[in-house]
Write an enzyme that holds these catalytic residues in place. Sequence first.
Site, PDB file in Angstrom:
ATOM      1  N   HIS A  60      64.361  91.961  31.008  1.00  0.00           N
ATOM      2  CA  HIS A  60      64.797  93.358  31.165  1.00  0.00           C
ATOM      3  C   HIS A  60      64.693  94.146  29.853  1.00  0.00           C
ATOM      4  CE1 HIS A  60      67.037  93.516  35.260  1.00  0.00           C
ATOM      5  NE2 HIS A  60      65.947  92.778  35.322  1.00  0.00           N
TER       6      HIS A  60
ATOM      7  N   TRP B  68      67.775  80.968  44.515  1.00  0.00           N
ATOM      8  CA  TRP B  68      66.484  80.897  45.218  1.00  0.00           C
ATOM      9  C   TRP B  68      66.085  79.463  45.571  1.00  0.00           C
ATOM     10  CZ3 TRP B  68      67.478  84.462  41.344  1.00  0.00           C
ATOM     11  CH2 TRP B  68      67.205  85.803  41.619  1.00  0.00           C
TER      12      TRP B  68
ATOM     13  N   ARG C 291      66.637  86.556  32.048  1.00  0.00           N
ATOM     14  CA  ARG C 291      66.658  87.900  32.639  1.00  0.00           C
ATOM     15  C   ARG C 291      66.877  88.968  31.550  1.00  0.00           C
ATOM     16  NH1 ARG C 291      71.222  90.341  35.617  1.00  0.00           N
ATOM     17  NH2 ARG C 291      70.421  92.255  36.565  1.00  0.00           N
TER      18      ARG C 291
END
Length: 376
Positions: free
Chosen positions: A125, A268, A121
């Site tokens: 990002h 998830w 991530r």
Amino acid sequence: MSSIAFHTFRGSRAKMATALLLTGAVGAGSYHYEKKRRQFNNRNNNNNNNKNNKNFAKALFGFSTGTAAATLTDESKVKVATLSDIHSFKEYQQVYNDIAKKIEDEDDFDVDGSAGPNLVRLAWHSAGTYDKYDKNPHTNGGSYGGTMRFSKEGGDGANNGLAKGREFLEPLLKKYTWLSHGDLWTLAGVVAIQEMGGPKIKWRPGRKDLSEEYQAPNGKLPDAAQGPDYVRKFFNRLDFTDREMVALIGAHTLGRCHVTSSGYDGPWDFAPTMFDNGFFTQLQKGVGSGEGQWHLRKWDGPEQYEDNNSNSLMMLPADMALVQDPKFKKIVDEFAASQEAFFNEFAPAFQKLLESGIHFPKESKELVFRTLDEQS
Ligand code: HEM
């Protein structure tokens, strides 16, 4: 350009020039540069060396050498990866190994153990602020300058939780003092994906730390509460196709949402430290009351979905968007049916993401690293 316009922009252009020159992007005088310059001059069969030097630099780097502020051209408004002071494959593999071992050793980083998902991530990002419509290198984002280390970009709400990943990697910057933040963070994303069983990602070095003025504006990262039109438009801003964007969001097979970071909650799929096509197999069935389908979670937090089977998995509205739009859904079905198809499309899309807004000269080599397992 009129002299008035020139003066108006002189400050920022001068800064840009300084930054790019400091990066070594021009690299005049280096062996590599000299060799290429001679080849270029021979090819162009012209004795006007001074003029040729400038044309060569322009061909290679997008701008001329010389008095920087005065000779910058419009093409110079790109961030150019350096060639002159990059290191050997062996050294980058060493950095790769150090990151991989640190992930393995520090296995209490998060609820699921591994720092890997946070690092993926972080890489995304750092790059996902890129705006292809913005031609100003001070504001158009991307992973080049490592500007998330500054408070405005680092403090963007979308980056909550990533300080932990940046701190995790900090010792590597002390050990490899020549490494830029942008190279480290993007490389760490590649390490994490490969070590968690994902595809090989080609990676190129040459990013350089830029100053605070290059921080991407806040609000450039995606809003998870949105639907298909938003998701498509968002990723178009980064120059991605439907197939590429669906593949990229498949990275949500990793990690989880943290109430303390985003307000959302939960993983998830059931193997959040394994890079596979689990996100798509879970998502595929969409909203409904049947087996393996999803319903809106009843809770105090932001709108998110929960699976009917275990009530322990989650989907964001922006994830669910991928089964609400028929074009996206077809691709979700393909990736759910074949992990190979997913890997084949994820790898180049992730490389492209990490290189958003950066011009890599033709000569810059794509590096493919061996995993720790492959080396043992
Ligand atoms: C529409 C696009 C996207 C949205 C709205 C979105 C949103 C989010 C949100 C809200 C979180 C939870 C953060 C937290 O609470 O810690 C998250 C986590 C994560 N995202 Fe995304 N994301 C998107 C695309 C992507 C892409 C393109 C990638 C990578 C290629 C990615 C990789 C990850 C990973 C690995 C995590 C887990 C982090 C962890 O466990 O610490 N996401 N995302």
